[in-house]
Design a protein around this motif. Sequence first.
Motif, PDB file in Angstrom:
ATOM      1  N   GLU A   1      32.092  -0.493 -30.572  1.00  0.00           N
ATOM      2  CA  GLU A   1      30.940  -1.483 -30.603  1.00  0.00           C
ATOM      3  C   GLU A   1      29.792  -0.677 -29.479  1.00  0.00           C
ATOM      4  O   GLU A   1      28.676  -0.440 -29.958  1.00  0.00           O
ATOM      5  N   TYR A   2      30.249  -0.337 -28.555  1.00  0.00           N
ATOM      6  CA  TYR A   2      29.367   0.408 -27.474  1.00  0.00           C
ATOM      7  C   TYR A   2      28.886   1.792 -28.071  1.00  0.00           C
ATOM      8  O   TYR A   2      27.683   2.271 -27.888  1.00  0.00           O
ATOM      9  N   GLU A   3      29.984   2.450 -28.521  1.00  0.00           N
ATOM     10  CA  GLU A   3      29.703   3.726 -28.817  1.00  0.00           C
ATOM     11  C   GLU A   3      28.855   3.943 -30.138  1.00  0.00           C
ATOM     12  O   GLU A   3      28.270   4.795 -30.486  1.00  0.00           O
ATOM     13  N   ASN A   4      29.136   2.842 -31.110  1.00  0.00           N
ATOM     14  CA  ASN A   4      28.263   2.944 -32.173  1.00  0.00           C
ATOM     15  C   ASN A   4      26.755   2.095 -31.939  1.00  0.00           C
ATOM     16  O   ASN A   4      26.017   2.047 -33.128  1.00  0.00           O
ATOM     17  N   GLY A   5      26.647   1.646 -30.721  1.00  0.00           N
ATOM     18  CA  GLY A   5      25.345   0.989 -30.557  1.00  0.00           C
ATOM     19  C   GLY A   5      25.082  -0.420 -31.327  1.00  0.00           C
ATOM     20  O   GLY A   5      24.037  -0.819 -31.224  1.00  0.00           O
ATOM     21  N   LYS A   6      26.318  -0.974 -31.205  1.00  0.00           N
ATOM     22  CA  LYS A   6      26.180  -2.442 -32.017  1.00  0.00           C
ATOM     23  C   LYS A   6      26.527  -3.604 -30.898  1.00  0.00           C
ATOM     24  O   LYS A   6      26.294  -4.664 -31.350  1.00  0.00           O
ATOM     25  N   ALA A   7      26.921  -3.255 -29.956  1.00  0.00           N
ATOM     26  CA  ALA A   7      27.505  -4.079 -28.853  1.00  0.00           C
ATOM     27  C   ALA A   7      26.068  -4.585 -28.095  1.00  0.00           C
ATOM     28  O   ALA A   7      25.066  -4.072 -27.984  1.00  0.00           O
ATOM     29  N   ILE A   8      26.244  -5.787 -27.538  1.00  0.00           N
ATOM     30  CA  ILE A   8      25.163  -6.507 -26.792  1.00  0.00           C
ATOM     31  C   ILE A   8      25.489  -5.922 -25.319  1.00  0.00           C
ATOM     32  O   ILE A   8      26.751  -6.372 -24.792  1.00  0.00           O
ATOM     33  N   PRO A   9      24.712  -5.519 -24.752  1.00  0.00           N
ATOM     34  CA  PRO A   9      24.847  -4.564 -23.268  1.00  0.00           C
ATOM     35  C   PRO A   9      25.374  -5.920 -22.392  1.00  0.00           C
ATOM     36  O   PRO A   9      24.673  -6.808 -22.138  1.00  0.00           O
ATOM     37  N   ASP A  10      26.684  -5.390 -21.580  1.00  0.00           N
ATOM     38  CA  ASP A  10      27.005  -6.387 -20.570  1.00  0.00           C
ATOM     39  C   ASP A  10      27.213  -5.262 -19.301  1.00  0.00           C
ATOM     40  O   ASP A  10      27.988  -4.682 -19.233  1.00  0.00           O
ATOM     41  N   PRO A  11      26.447  -5.926 -18.206  1.00  0.00           N
ATOM     42  CA  PRO A  11      26.539  -5.119 -16.930  1.00  0.00           C
ATOM     43  C   PRO A  11      27.886  -4.926 -16.537  1.00  0.00           C
ATOM     44  O   PRO A  11      28.235  -3.770 -15.911  1.00  0.00           O
ATOM     45  N   GLY A  12      28.600  -5.830 -16.702  1.00  0.00           N
ATOM     46  CA  GLY A  12      30.071  -5.932 -15.960  1.00  0.00           C
ATOM     47  C   GLY A  12      30.968  -4.750 -16.661  1.00  0.00           C
ATOM     48  O   GLY A  12      31.611  -3.908 -16.166  1.00  0.00           O
ATOM     49  N   VAL A  13      30.809  -4.718 -18.193  1.00  0.00           N
ATOM     50  CA  VAL A  13      31.284  -3.715 -18.706  1.00  0.00           C
ATOM     51  C   VAL A  13      31.016  -2.321 -18.844  1.00  0.00           C
ATOM     52  O   VAL A  13      31.575  -1.419 -18.397  1.00  0.00           O
ATOM     53  N   ILE A  14      29.648  -2.080 -18.474  1.00  0.00           N
ATOM     54  CA  ILE A  14      29.023  -0.978 -18.020  1.00  0.00           C
ATOM     55  C   ILE A  14      29.368  -0.293 -16.875  1.00  0.00           C
ATOM     56  O   ILE A  14      29.655   0.908 -16.617  1.00  0.00           O
ATOM     57  N   SER A  15      29.314  -1.381 -15.776  1.00  0.00           N
ATOM     58  CA  SER A  15      29.696  -0.986 -14.269  1.00  0.00           C
ATOM     59  C   SER A  15      31.344  -0.439 -14.563  1.00  0.00           C
ATOM     60  O   SER A  15      31.850   0.501 -13.724  1.00  0.00           O
ATOM     61  N   LYS A  16      32.067  -1.120 -15.274  1.00  0.00           N
ATOM     62  CA  LYS A  16      33.651  -0.518 -15.318  1.00  0.00           C
ATOM     63  C   LYS A  16      33.666   0.772 -16.074  1.00  0.00           C
ATOM     64  O   LYS A  16      34.488   1.360 -15.615  1.00  0.00           O
TER      65      LYS A  16
END
Length: 128
Positions: A71-86
């Motif tokens: 989802e993140y790579e396809n641009g469909k995810a809702i951004p989550d700061p925790g996931v982004i920092s991981k």
Amino acid sequence: YIYSFGAGGNSSATTVSGISVKKLEEADDVGTIQKVDKSLSKAIMQARTALKMSQKDLATAINAKPQVIQEYENGKAIPDPGVISKLERKLKTKLPRPGKKSKVAAKEGAAKGKQQTTLTRGGPPKRR
């Protein structure tokens, strides 16, 4: 006999991003849901391929489902700061954060918005 209706069923029906489908459907506000920026999805993909990792490898490394990475790579995810920092930690790179201005742009905006305050010696800034 005692029957329990819906036993073992998926009663919460949540998406991978964590927001319940029911809430999304019932939402009557016109506001748009923020999605992952193209620059972020491209940066994740480039960093992952540079480390020769698959989406599944990266997902297990950050303790998430492979669908989250997809989802993140396809641009469909809702951004989550925790996931982004991981992701930043595992990919050993700094990723572009959504909704943040650069420090230079933020300082320029602050300078335009406020008048310059002169400091008095040993005290708080003067009011005008």
